[in-house]
Design a protein around this motif. Structure first.
Motif, PDB file in Angstrom:
ATOM      1  N   UNK A  70      27.720  29.653  -5.925  1.00 46.35           N
ATOM      2  CA  UNK A  70      26.734  29.853  -4.871  1.00 46.35           C
ATOM      3  C   UNK A  70      27.007  29.187  -3.547  1.00 46.35           C
ATOM      4  N   UNK A  71      28.251  28.776  -3.296  1.00 42.67           N
ATOM      5  CA  UNK A  71      28.527  28.021  -2.065  1.00 42.67           C
ATOM      6  C   UNK A  71      28.187  28.803  -0.804  1.00 42.67           C
ATOM      7  N   UNK A  72      28.398  30.106  -0.818  1.00 39.40           N
ATOM      8  CA  UNK A  72      28.177  30.849   0.421  1.00 39.40           C
ATOM      9  C   UNK A  72      26.708  31.129   0.698  1.00 39.40           C
TER      10      UNK A  72
ATOM     11  N   UNK B 256      33.991  21.161  -1.568  1.00 40.01           N
ATOM     12  CA  UNK B 256      35.065  21.137  -0.575  1.00 40.01           C
ATOM     13  C   UNK B 256      36.147  20.116  -0.857  1.00 40.01           C
ATOM     14  N   UNK B 257      35.977  19.312  -1.913  1.00 42.36           N
ATOM     15  CA  UNK B 257      37.087  18.467  -2.356  1.00 42.36           C
ATOM     16  C   UNK B 257      37.769  19.074  -3.573  1.00 42.36           C
ATOM     17  N   UNK B 258      37.295  20.236  -4.032  1.00 38.46           N
ATOM     18  CA  UNK B 258      37.847  20.826  -5.250  1.00 38.46           C
ATOM     19  C   UNK B 258      38.036  22.337  -5.112  1.00 38.46           C
ATOM     20  N   UNK B 259      37.054  23.112  -5.534  1.00 38.52           N
ATOM     21  CA  UNK B 259      37.210  24.560  -5.603  1.00 38.52           C
ATOM     22  C   UNK B 259      37.450  25.199  -4.248  1.00 38.52           C
TER      23      UNK B 259
ATOM     24  N   UNK C 126      34.594  40.346  -3.665  1.00 35.96           N
ATOM     25  CA  UNK C 126      33.574  41.166  -4.334  1.00 35.96           C
ATOM     26  C   UNK C 126      32.478  40.272  -4.927  1.00 35.96           C
ATOM     27  N   UNK C 127      32.889  39.156  -5.541  1.00 34.71           N
ATOM     28  CA  UNK C 127      31.907  38.209  -6.069  1.00 34.71           C
ATOM     29  C   UNK C 127      31.103  37.587  -4.936  1.00 34.71           C
ATOM     30  N   UNK C 128      31.770  37.281  -3.840  1.00 38.01           N
ATOM     31  CA  UNK C 128      31.102  36.739  -2.655  1.00 38.01           C
ATOM     32  C   UNK C 128      30.015  37.703  -2.169  1.00 38.01           C
ATOM     33  N   UNK C 129      30.359  38.992  -2.104  1.00 33.40           N
ATOM     34  CA  UNK C 129      29.397  40.009  -1.668  1.00 33.40           C
ATOM     35  C   UNK C 129      28.200  40.060  -2.609  1.00 33.40           C
ATOM     36  N   UNK C 130      28.461  40.050  -3.909  1.00 33.69           N
ATOM     37  CA  UNK C 130      27.375  40.144  -4.890  1.00 33.69           C
ATOM     38  C   UNK C 130      26.428  38.951  -4.787  1.00 33.69           C
TER      39      UNK C 130
ATOM     40  N   UNK D 165      17.287  30.865  -8.435  1.00 26.86           N
ATOM     41  CA  UNK D 165      18.609  31.182  -7.893  1.00 26.86           C
ATOM     42  C   UNK D 165      19.578  30.027  -8.127  1.00 26.86           C
ATOM     43  N   UNK D 166      19.142  28.812  -7.816  1.00 27.44           N
ATOM     44  CA  UNK D 166      20.026  27.658  -7.982  1.00 27.44           C
ATOM     45  C   UNK D 166      20.260  27.328  -9.442  1.00 27.44           C
ATOM     46  N   UNK D 167      19.337  27.727 -10.321  1.00 26.71           N
ATOM     47  CA  UNK D 167      19.574  27.576 -11.754  1.00 26.71           C
ATOM     48  C   UNK D 167      20.749  28.427 -12.212  1.00 26.71           C
ATOM     49  N   UNK D 168      20.850  29.644 -11.669  1.00 26.70           N
ATOM     50  CA  UNK D 168      21.980  30.529 -11.999  1.00 26.70           C
ATOM     51  C   UNK D 168      23.299  29.909 -11.544  1.00 26.70           C
ATOM     52  N   UNK D 169      23.307  29.358 -10.321  1.00 27.40           N
ATOM     53  CA  UNK D 169      24.534  28.743  -9.797  1.00 27.40           C
ATOM     54  C   UNK D 169      24.913  27.504 -10.608  1.00 27.40           C
ATOM     55  N   UNK D 170      23.921  26.778 -11.124  1.00 25.89           N
ATOM     56  CA  UNK D 170      24.184  25.605 -11.963  1.00 25.89           C
ATOM     57  C   UNK D 170      24.898  26.003 -13.247  1.00 25.89           C
ATOM     58  N   UNK D 171      24.423  27.078 -13.887  1.00 28.05           N
ATOM     59  CA  UNK D 171      25.061  27.563 -15.115  1.00 28.05           C
ATOM     60  C   UNK D 171      26.516  27.948 -14.852  1.00 28.05           C
ATOM     61  N   UNK D 172      26.778  28.607 -13.717  1.00 28.67           N
ATOM     62  CA  UNK D 172      28.148  28.998 -13.375  1.00 28.67           C
ATOM     63  C   UNK D 172      29.030  27.772 -13.193  1.00 28.67           C
ATOM     64  N   UNK D 173      28.505  26.720 -12.577  1.00 27.03           N
ATOM     65  CA  UNK D 173      29.286  25.492 -12.388  1.00 27.03           C
ATOM     66  C   UNK D 173      29.644  24.853 -13.729  1.00 27.03           C
ATOM     67  N   UNK D 174      28.698  24.864 -14.663  1.00 26.87           N
ATOM     68  CA  UNK D 174      28.961  24.318 -15.998  1.00 26.87           C
ATOM     69  C   UNK D 174      30.058  25.125 -16.695  1.00 26.87           C
ATOM     70  N   UNK D 175      29.966  26.442 -16.642  1.00 28.66           N
ATOM     71  CA  UNK D 175      30.985  27.292 -17.278  1.00 28.66           C
ATOM     72  C   UNK D 175      32.359  27.086 -16.660  1.00 28.66           C
ATOM     73  N   UNK D 176      32.402  26.808 -15.346  1.00 32.74           N
ATOM     74  CA  UNK D 176      33.696  26.629 -14.678  1.00 32.74           C
ATOM     75  C   UNK D 176      34.443  25.410 -15.210  1.00 32.74           C
ATOM     76  N   UNK D 177      33.722  24.395 -15.703  1.00 35.03           N
ATOM     77  CA  UNK D 177      34.386  23.225 -16.285  1.00 35.03           C
ATOM     78  C   UNK D 177      35.234  23.656 -17.484  1.00 35.03           C
ATOM     79  N   UNK D 178      34.645  24.445 -18.361  1.00 35.23           N
ATOM     80  CA  UNK D 178      35.347  24.886 -19.577  1.00 35.23           C
ATOM     81  C   UNK D 178      36.488  25.841 -19.234  1.00 35.23           C
TER      82      UNK D 178
END
Length: 473
Positions: A284-286, A387-390, A420-424, A441-454
């Motif tokens: 959700x950075x953008x 901005x220090x990582x992804x 395409x993901x950015x657009x969505x 909305x931010x709950x959805x972005x939180x779940x994505x951040x957790x999944x990105x660790x794995x």
């Protein structure tokens, strides 16, 4: 074929020139950032001028991203035909045309067209700038130079936020007339014409990527460029290594190279590239970049304060990128990614908690003073971790992780997936805002951040210190 090992600096290496031409390439990143961030302060102007609905505003804001996906996909392919530098020159001209057109538009359709043109330029620059840097820089400091791309993106965002703030303040509001009787929001777009013209002029002075020249069979030109970069002795060695990496696979690069003939699907390295590209957006950075002013106004800040918060976020982002420049060639890409994912997951969870505590008053989310401060601090901590990582590392890895033969095609597919993901994410935010609210909305972005660790721990492999000829796919 023997595997080349990273070498220390040769006596003939022209490091200053390599840094200089890399900086020119990163101007594409600066314009990428400026073009992405400028929309942030113009939303009120678009609503007033075009009488747009919420869905209409969402499309006008996200329209650039349609062009981005197209530009990223075809830039990778064109980069294999016209060269990395050639594609960047086309992108610079399109940046200039888009800046002038978006500011002058008097209908939503013309505005969207101008933004789509700018999006094509952004998409092209987003994949060609890091590819160019990766192909001219030594493995010893390639990560640091490629990270300058994200530094340039954030600097462009910061300059757009600062320009928006100063122009809106000078006019009284983004919707008020400024110079020549034109509203401030139009001048926000026109400001981009200056760096666009500079980028176009400077690109005419830098050499083409030597690895592209070897792939195209232009060995004398490649040797001349490498001699200028590394000296005559090292140039001959590098040409031989590049030719060796292409031995037995001299056909023209094409999309079908991405298929694993034995498995019957995309190569594993391509899927990893797509995963990196998509996860960078799913966090959700953008939403912060494109809707920062709207977001902070939604929780009670004035337009002026919201634009100033964006300036603060931009400054913090630059500091985070400086930290990455120091660390990326020391500790590597993979540790930065998983640490960043962890930090984003925690900070996004705190933002979600803060927003969930609010109450609606006249359609606006009202937070207590304590929760308002928590949301503001946690959101900026999130921006720092990104901005220090992804932010930088994803672009660094996409520029270097693919083998020479499939670099253009791999970048095309991964870049198109990223945009395409950015657009969505971008077009869905206004709908989520009115549907499930900021907390949802931010709950959805939180779940994505957790999944990105794995994802990082399971699939991503380190590329620190490896020459491009060592990359396997």
């Amino acid at each position: 074929m023997s595997t080349p090992l990273p070498r220390s600096a040769s006596s003939g290496e022209n490091t200053a020139f390599i840094v200089l031409i890399s900086c020119v390439a990163t101007l594409g990143g600066f314009l990428f950032g400026f073009d992405s961030g400028v929309i942030n302060g113009t939303v009120d102007g678009l609503k007033q001028t075009f009488q747009s609905s919420q869905a209409g505003i969402g499309f006008e804001v996200a329209s650039m991203l349609l062009g981005c996906a197209f530009g990223a996909f075809f830039a990778g392919r064109l980069g294999d035909r016209l060269g990395r530098r050639g594609v960047l020159i086309i992108a610079a001209a399109m940046f200039l045309l888009s800046a002038l057109g978006a500011g002058a538009a008097h209908s939503s359709a013309l505005f969207v067209l101008a933004r789509v043109i700018g999006g094509v330029a952004v998409g092209a620059a987003s994949v060609m700038s890091p590819a160019y840097i990766a192909e001219v820089a030594s493995a010893r400091y390639r990560g640091r130079l490629a990270t300058m791309q994200q530094m340039a993106i954030i600097t462009g965002l910061f300059c757009a936020f600062l320009s928006n703030y100063l122009l809106a303040r000078a006019a009284g509001a983004s919707t008020e007339p400024l110079w020549l009787g034109q509203e401030a929001w139009r001048w926000m777009f026109w400001m981009q014409a200056l760096p666009s013209a500079l980028f176009l002029v400077l690109l005419l002075r830098i050499p083409e990527s030597p690895r592209y020249l070897v792939v195209k069979g232009r060995h004398a030109q490649a040797l001349a460029v490498l001699t200028r970069l590394y000296g005559a002795e090292e140039a001959r060695v590098k040409v031989a290594e590049i030719e060796g990496s292409l031995a037995g696979d001299q056909h023209r690069p094409q999309l079908s190279d991405l298929i694993d003939k034995r498995a019957g699907g995309l190569r594993r390295i391509v899927w990893i590239g797509i995963g990196l590209a998509v996860f960078q957006q799913l966090v959700g950075i953008n939403v912060v970049f494109y809707y920062g002013a709207v977001l902070w106004q939604a929780v009670g800040f004035s337009e002026n304060d919201a634009l100033l918060i964006n300036v603060l976020s931009g400054a913090l982002s630059i500091g985070a990128c400086l930290l990455t420049i120091v660390l990326i060639d020391r500790i590597g890409r993979r540790p930065l990614l998983w640490v960043g994912s962890l930090g984003m997951a925690v900070s996004l969870a705190l933002v979600t908690v803060a927003f969930a505590s609010g109450t609606l008053d006249g359609g606006r989310l009202q937070l207590s003073d304590g929760m308002g401060r928590l949301a503001l601090i946690a959101a900026n901590v999130y921006v720092v971790f990104f901005n220090m990582s992804w932010g930088p590392v994803m672009w660094v890895m996409l520029g270097e992780m693919f083998p020479n033969q499939i670099r253009g095609s791999g970048l095309a597919v991964a870049g198109a997936a990223q945009w395409s993901a950015n657009f969505a994410i971008t077009v869905s935010f206004p709908v989520l805002l009115t549907g499930i609210g900021l907390a949802g909305a931010y709950g959805i972005y939180t779940v994505a951040a957790v999944l990105s660790i794995f994802f990082v721990l399971r699939y991503v492999r380190e590329t620190k210190g490896k020459e491009l000829e060592q990359m396997e796919g």
